[in-house]
Scaffold this active site. Sequence first.
Site, PDB file in Angstrom:
ATOM      1  CB  CYS A  24      -0.526   2.611   4.088  1.00 24.71           C
ATOM      2  SG  CYS A  24      -2.127   2.043   3.254  1.00 24.71           S
ATOM      3  CG  ASP A  25       3.163   0.987   4.606  1.00 23.04           C
ATOM      4  OD1 ASP A  25       2.568   1.570   5.590  1.00 23.04           O
ATOM      5  OD2 ASP A  25       2.842  -0.149   4.242  1.00 23.04           O
ATOM      6  CB  CYS A  64      -0.971   0.172   1.383  1.00 21.28           C
ATOM      7  SG  CYS A  64      -2.061   1.244   1.286  1.00 21.28           S
TER       8      CYS A  64
END
Length: 333
Positions: free
Chosen positions: A160-161, A157
């Site tokens: 997200c990261d 992701c």
Amino acid sequence: MELFKSMDNLNNKKDPQKANLVETEQVKCLIIGSGPAGYTAAIYASRANLKPVLYEGLQPGGQLTTTTEVENYPGYPEGVTGPVLMEDLKRQAKRFGTDVRWGIATSADLSNHPYKITIDDKNIIEAKTVIIATGASAKYLGLEAEKKYAGMGVSACATCDGFFYKGKDIAVVGGGDTAAEEAIYLAGLCNKVYIIVRKNYMRASKTMLAKVEKTPNIEILYEHNTKDLFGEDGVEGAILIKKMGTPDEEKVKINIHGFFLAIGHHPNSDIFSNWLERDDVGYIKTIPGTSKTNLPGVFACGDVQDPHYRQAITAAGSGCIAALDAERFLSSL
Ligand code: NDP
């Protein structure tokens, strides 16, 4: 195997009738899945007095429990770890009376209302409304290194990261729209982005591909397959095979700190395949702007019905919609 056999025998000896007992329970609102969509649906449904029963599923807490820091979920200005966020959501759902249970929905019979969902191949729940929040699982290549470096350089992701790789070199694997989109997003944060594509073309849409090609710090490595990752305390590089299986096969080493999988997701909707309309990949179809499926009283929210956004906050929003739709359905009965 022997151990299970002998325990079965023991149980049968203790109480032979109990050994095959199937329990059926009637509920107003059954929620399947415990990611942000499931818990948000549970918060709304329990506050509306629908007395929801929620089964946590195979991965209690959902995909977020595999991420470390979550910095884009509103309400946490300092960020929060995935597991803590999910624990908070669970406590909030329980505070209003959601009956959270450990168990997996193993089959479904949606031929008649109330609908029957079997839990752990054993107990049957008869539900007036079913909220499906079973999520989707990111696909991985199947390398040992993906497990070894999970949360230490391997991610599925980018939104997200990605932030954790600011200024670094990273690689995205895949040739579809997700790979293109994630590479463009990461190119805005990272020093250099490789896209590792196994064919000699990307199947992403022309518009996305044009954007990728226009981004100066993206390099597409066509006809490359990933063989392994290496690094001491996290990913430091990848070993790729160029033109695998041909006479020109060649080993290529790239130095990267992040390895992002974008080779597709598998929505966890298989047990509903006989009853619900799904797209070619398996995402449950909902009436746009609602959580309604093709069956009255069956609602879907979160990643199991969303191939496009796949964010914790969009999943939570759709969970709220599902609970409101369920409440309205119940009051119309
Ligand atoms: P796709 O299934 O479209 O693409 C998956 C990609 O991963 C393909 O290029 C495939 O290669 C590659 N792949 C699969 N397995 C492996 C493997 N083992 N090793 C290497 N490569 C592999 O998935 P997406 O997530 O990209 O997209 C899903 C859907 O969502 C699509 O319909 C897409 O259009 C849509 N979408 C739309 C967006 C938008 O419009 N903005 C954004 C994101 C997604 P190969 O081509 O060789 O099969």
